[in-house]
Design an enzyme around this catalytic site. Structure first.
Site, PDB file in Angstrom:
ATOM      1  N   CYS A   1      36.435  29.699  52.516  1.00  0.00           N
ATOM      2  CA  CYS A   1      36.123  29.192  53.856  1.00  0.00           C
ATOM      3  C   CYS A   1      37.368  28.546  54.469  1.00  0.00           C
ATOM      4  CB  CYS A   1      34.981  28.183  53.794  1.00  0.00           C
ATOM      5  SG  CYS A   1      34.580  27.475  55.414  1.00  0.00           S
TER       6      CYS A   1
ATOM      7  N   GLN B   1      25.656  30.244  47.186  1.00  0.00           N
ATOM      8  CA  GLN B   1      27.093  29.958  47.199  1.00  0.00           C
ATOM      9  C   GLN B   1      27.345  28.468  47.399  1.00  0.00           C
ATOM     10  OE1 GLN B   1      29.998  30.681  50.473  1.00  0.00           O
ATOM     11  NE2 GLN B   1      30.765  32.328  49.165  1.00  0.00           N
TER      12      GLN B   1
ATOM     13  N   GLY C   1      36.085  41.897  55.218  1.00  0.00           N
ATOM     14  CA  GLY C   1      36.984  41.707  56.355  1.00  0.00           C
ATOM     15  C   GLY C   1      36.996  42.883  57.295  1.00  0.00           C
TER      16      GLY C   1
ATOM     17  N   LYS D   1      34.432  34.040  45.709  1.00  0.00           N
ATOM     18  CA  LYS D   1      34.893  34.644  46.965  1.00  0.00           C
ATOM     19  C   LYS D   1      36.111  33.863  47.441  1.00  0.00           C
ATOM     20  CE  LYS D   1      33.203  36.348  51.440  1.00  0.00           C
ATOM     21  NZ  LYS D   1      34.070  35.754  52.479  1.00  0.00           N
TER      22      LYS D   1
ATOM     23  N   GLY E   1      30.114  40.657  57.201  1.00  0.00           N
ATOM     24  CA  GLY E   1      29.880  39.307  57.694  1.00  0.00           C
ATOM     25  C   GLY E   1      29.551  39.272  59.162  1.00  0.00           C
TER      26      GLY E   1
END
Length: 327
Positions: A101, A71, A204, A140, A227
């Site tokens: 981010c 990424q 999430g 993303k 995550g």
């Protein structure tokens, strides 16, 4: 789910890219526990084209990790294209672009989620990167910049038109950072959109196997991405995969989980050095659910997070294991 020519099977579970977390040893560990795809830590395109050594090291991937995605993030078209070419030479299965981010040092400079305030530039970058390399490109991102600009339904179509092979959506805005609850309703709306034909990956607050199943069932996503819940808990992939396929969970013993944390410590030290390896592993030790609920644990926790040698930290982990096993 298929991304390009990679078949992930039904209801795949992916490891999210996380800075200072998803190094090579952690990726391999999550892979062993059932993660269907893993991602590198996110890589600055600016640092990559300047040949910064630490950034170059993030490109090192192994066949045991496959399928694996690299990424990258950045805000300049030419820089992102050049970085994409460098990444392609590392032979990842997928190149992912980070438009999600939220941290200030990234988003504040217009990269990552900061790109949600400059959609034309986001589209230019995406299209240019897709056209520049033969590796499948994915994206993303988040719902939008803030609660007044949740643009993901329209944005998803525009990104798809750029030629991306899949889209991951984190169910928060940039302004939310990681606070509050992730809102999956708009992720579901993207998936329901009849004009969308690429895989949609939801991200999430996937913290338990039960929640993972609920997100698949309610929102129809093609895959989910885990995550923060994996930090200090790589076995969560085993639990989620088992629950999705059987409805049951065969939990690892406390002893097995402690062995995994010790392995992380050892591999972290071997990969870097003792001082920095311990600093790296502290984040996993601080986050692991294994130590939650231990009575009168505060002083032991402080000592664990202040330990400076492998011997010192190992002795503390031995002490903790004895406490937990006897309780």
């Amino acid at each position: 789910m298929k991304i390009h020519n990679i078949d992930f099977g039904n209801k795949p579970v992916l490891l999210a890219p996380m800075e200072d977390v998803t190094d090579s040893s952690f990726r391999l560990m999550c892979k062993e526990f059932g993660a269907d795809m893993v991602y590198t830590e996110f890589i600055s395109s600016d640092a990559l084209i300047r040949n910064v050594s630490k950034t170059q090291q993030k490109l090192i991937i192994s066949d045991r990790e496959r399928p694996v995605a690299i990424q990258i993030y950045g805000r300049e078209v030419d820089t992102m294209v050049e970085a994409a070419h460098i990444c392609a030479e590392a032979n990842p299965d997928i190149l992912d672009i980070n438009f999600g981010c939220p941290v200030k040092k990234v988003a504040g400079k217009g990269a990552g989620a900061g790109m949600l305030r400059d959609i034309p530039r986001m589209i230019k970058i995406t299209k240019a990167v897709v056209e520049a390399i033969n590796v499948p490109v994915t994206v993303k991102t988040r719902l939008g910049w803030d609660c007044e600009s949740k643009i993901i339904v329209d944005l998803a179509e525009r990104l798809q038109d750029c030629g991306i092979a899949a889209l991951t959506i984190h169910g928060r805005t940039r302004s939310q950072m990681y606070t509050g609850e992730a809102d999956w309703t708009l992720i579901g709306k993207v998936k329901e959109n009849i004009r969308m034909h690429i895989p949609i990956i939801g991200n999430g607050d996937i913290t338990t196997p039960q929640i993972a199943k609920d997100k698949f069932d309610k929102y129809g996503v093609d895959a989910i991405m885990v995550g923060r819940a994996s930090i200090g808990c790589p076995w969560i992939f085993k639990e989620i995969k088992e629950f999705l396929s059987t409805g049951n969970i065969s939990e690892l013993s406390v002893k097995d989980k402690m062995s995994i944390l010790r392995r992380q410590l050892q591999e972290s030290v071997e990969r870097i050095d003792e001082r920095r390896g311990i600093l790296h592993i502290r984040r996993h030790l601080a986050a692991t659910p294994l130590f939650k609920g231990i009575p009168n644990f505060r002083d032991t926790r402080i000592a664990m997070l202040r330990a400076e040698t492998v011997t010192e930290l190992t002795n503390i982990l031995d002490y903790i294991e004895n406490i937990v096993l006897k309780s």
